[in-house]
Design a protein around this motif. Structure first.
Motif, PDB file in Angstrom:
ATOM      1  N   UNK A  98       0.851  -1.130  -0.079  1.00 25.41           N
ATOM      2  CA  UNK A  98      -0.008   0.030  -0.003  1.00 25.41           C
ATOM      3  C   UNK A  98       1.087   1.224   0.066  1.00 25.41           C
ATOM      4  N   UNK A  99       1.912   1.256   1.127  1.00 23.77           N
ATOM      5  CA  UNK A  99       2.637   2.417   1.073  1.00 23.77           C
ATOM      6  C   UNK A  99       3.643   2.512  -0.334  1.00 23.77           C
ATOM      7  N   UNK A 100       3.876   1.369  -0.888  1.00 27.82           N
ATOM      8  CA  UNK A 100       4.663   1.648  -2.190  1.00 27.82           C
ATOM      9  C   UNK A 100       3.889   2.110  -3.297  1.00 27.82           C
ATOM     10  N   UNK A 101       2.468   1.687  -3.272  1.00 24.59           N
ATOM     11  CA  UNK A 101       1.680   2.424  -4.283  1.00 24.59           C
ATOM     12  C   UNK A 101       1.483   3.997  -4.111  1.00 24.59           C
ATOM     13  N   UNK A 102       1.273   4.133  -2.856  1.00 24.36           N
ATOM     14  CA  UNK A 102       1.264   5.862  -2.562  1.00 24.36           C
ATOM     15  C   UNK A 102       2.465   6.375  -3.140  1.00 24.36           C
ATOM     16  N   UNK A 103       3.627   5.910  -2.605  1.00 26.08           N
ATOM     17  CA  UNK A 103       5.154   6.530  -2.915  1.00 26.08           C
ATOM     18  C   UNK A 103       5.204   6.820  -4.765  1.00 26.08           C
ATOM     19  N   UNK A 104       4.864   5.490  -5.373  1.00 31.01           N
ATOM     20  CA  UNK A 104       5.038   5.553  -6.697  1.00 31.01           C
ATOM     21  C   UNK A 104       4.051   6.709  -7.630  1.00 31.01           C
ATOM     22  N   UNK A 105       2.934   6.587  -6.831  1.00 33.54           N
ATOM     23  CA  UNK A 105       1.741   7.612  -7.291  1.00 33.54           C
ATOM     24  C   UNK A 105       2.236   9.189  -7.261  1.00 33.54           C
TER      25      UNK A 105
END
Length: 368
Positions: free
Chosen positions: A343-350
């Motif tokens: 979840x945090x990785x997705x936010x970071x990439x966005x």
């Protein structure tokens, strides 16, 4: 380095726009005092040190706005003249550290557990994104499409979202009174005592446990509150009060990692930082730590090959581990930062896709 312009960081914008057009990676930095921290990055050096100066300072409002290339020592000296400070005590790993680097690294000193982190003191920011646009966030807080307070997201972003040009920070008055007590307590007992004190109305500001079984506790606040706490805590655990001057020197040494503990026992060892809840017990690791933040930040010297052992122990305590300083042999292929959740990785990439679509800011080398 760029000449200081009183109005607009045009030279920095020009460099970013040229890099975007040429798809040239940029390695953003200030005084490079924290170049050891984090995974290696590549790109042409882009320094913010020429874009410096205090834009505005309102002591009665406890707010200062400062350009990213301003030396941290210079800002703190100005604040000290008015009896104010950066309460989160940003570490200074050498002369020349800048305000922009302080925010980008997101590191805090001994008082972090009591007063908050860098992020908690960022009120607004201006930065150049990966399209070469100068954006402003803060005050009437503007948010991007994902709904984030971007000025605070910049804290700890390691230069991956943009070139910070200016930040507005909350400052605080220097406490009227301060005292440091030292107790002869083994690690387990020190953690238990800190947990008990943490549940009481005491002006705890910072703590440090280190071998051989010494717990230092710093109190800050009103004169009467500090004096009463000294008497009570001395009764609880038999502590003694340190003279102010040597105590201040030790806390500064802790903040800037100049204490003897922070000298590597042998060149090949790495400095590991483990972040866990304050209530975490003694971790089952074979090395002796230095413990800060009322138990929440713990340091060890250990080889890079111990990464799995250290990160497993941290995860079992509901925390995470960072390879903070590599030894003489380098990180040996070990990532400096722990793996984040999907979840945090997705936010970071966005966030990175939104602010740096071409991926030019502080990219890490691609491994074959």
């Amino acid at each position: 380095m760029f000449p200081t312009n009183p109005e607009h960081p045009g030279e920095l914008i020009d460099r970013v726009q040229a890099a975007v057009a040429a798809r040239t990676p940029l390695h953003i930095g200030g005084g490079r005092t924290k170049s050891f921290y984090g995974d290696a990055v590549q790109g042409e050096p882009l320094s913010t040190t020429g874009w410096s100066g205090i834009v505005s300072y309102e002591p009665t409002e406890l707010v200062v706005t400062v350009r990213a290339g301003t030396p941290l020592d210079e800002l703190e000296a100005v604040l000290a003249e008015r009896g104010q400070c950066l309460a989160f005590e940003p570490p200074r790993f050498g002369a020349g550290g800048t305000v922009g680097g302080m925010v980008a690294a997101g590191l805090s000193g001994p008082a972090r557990a009591s007063v908050g982190s860098v992020r908690d003191f960022v009120l607004g920011a201006r930065f150049i994104n990966g399209r070469g646009e100068l954006l402003t966030f803060g005050g009437q807080v503007m948010k991007n499409v994902a709904g984030y307070d971007v000025s605070r997201v910049l804290a700890g972003s390691m230069g991956t979202l943009g070139v910070i040009t200016e930040v507005s920070l909350k400052v605080l008055p220097v406490a009227p009174a301060e005292a440091t007590l030292v107790f002869a307590l083994p690690q387990h007992d020190a953690l238990e005592q800190l947990h008990r004190w943490g549940g009481q109305p005491l002006p705890l500001n910072a703590s440090r446990w280190e071998a051989p079984d010494r717990l230092h506790v710093r109190l800050r606040g009103a004169v009467a509150a500090v004096e009463a706490a000294c008497e009570r805590m001395a009764r609880d655990a038999g502590g003694t009060r340190l003279d102010p001057a040597p105590a201040a020197t030790e806390w500064t040494g802790c903040r800037d990692q100049r204490l003897p503990f922070f000298q590597p026992p042998s060149p090949e060892l790495c400095l590991w930082r483990v972040s866990v809840p304050q209530t975490a017990p003694v971790l089952d690791l074979p090395w002796t730590p230095l413990i800060e933040w009322q138990g929440a930040q713990r340091w060890w010297w250990a080889p890079a090959s111990a990464a799995e052992q250290i990160r497993t122990a941290a995860a079992e305590a509901k925390g995470h581990a960072t390879l903070f300083r590599a030894g003489s042999e380098g990180p040996m292929g070990v990532p400096c930062f722990d793996r984040v959740s999907p979840t945090l990785d997705t936010i970071t990439q966005r966030l990175r896709a939104e602010f740096d679509p071409a991926g030019i800011f502080n990219p890490t080398p691609t491994l074959d």
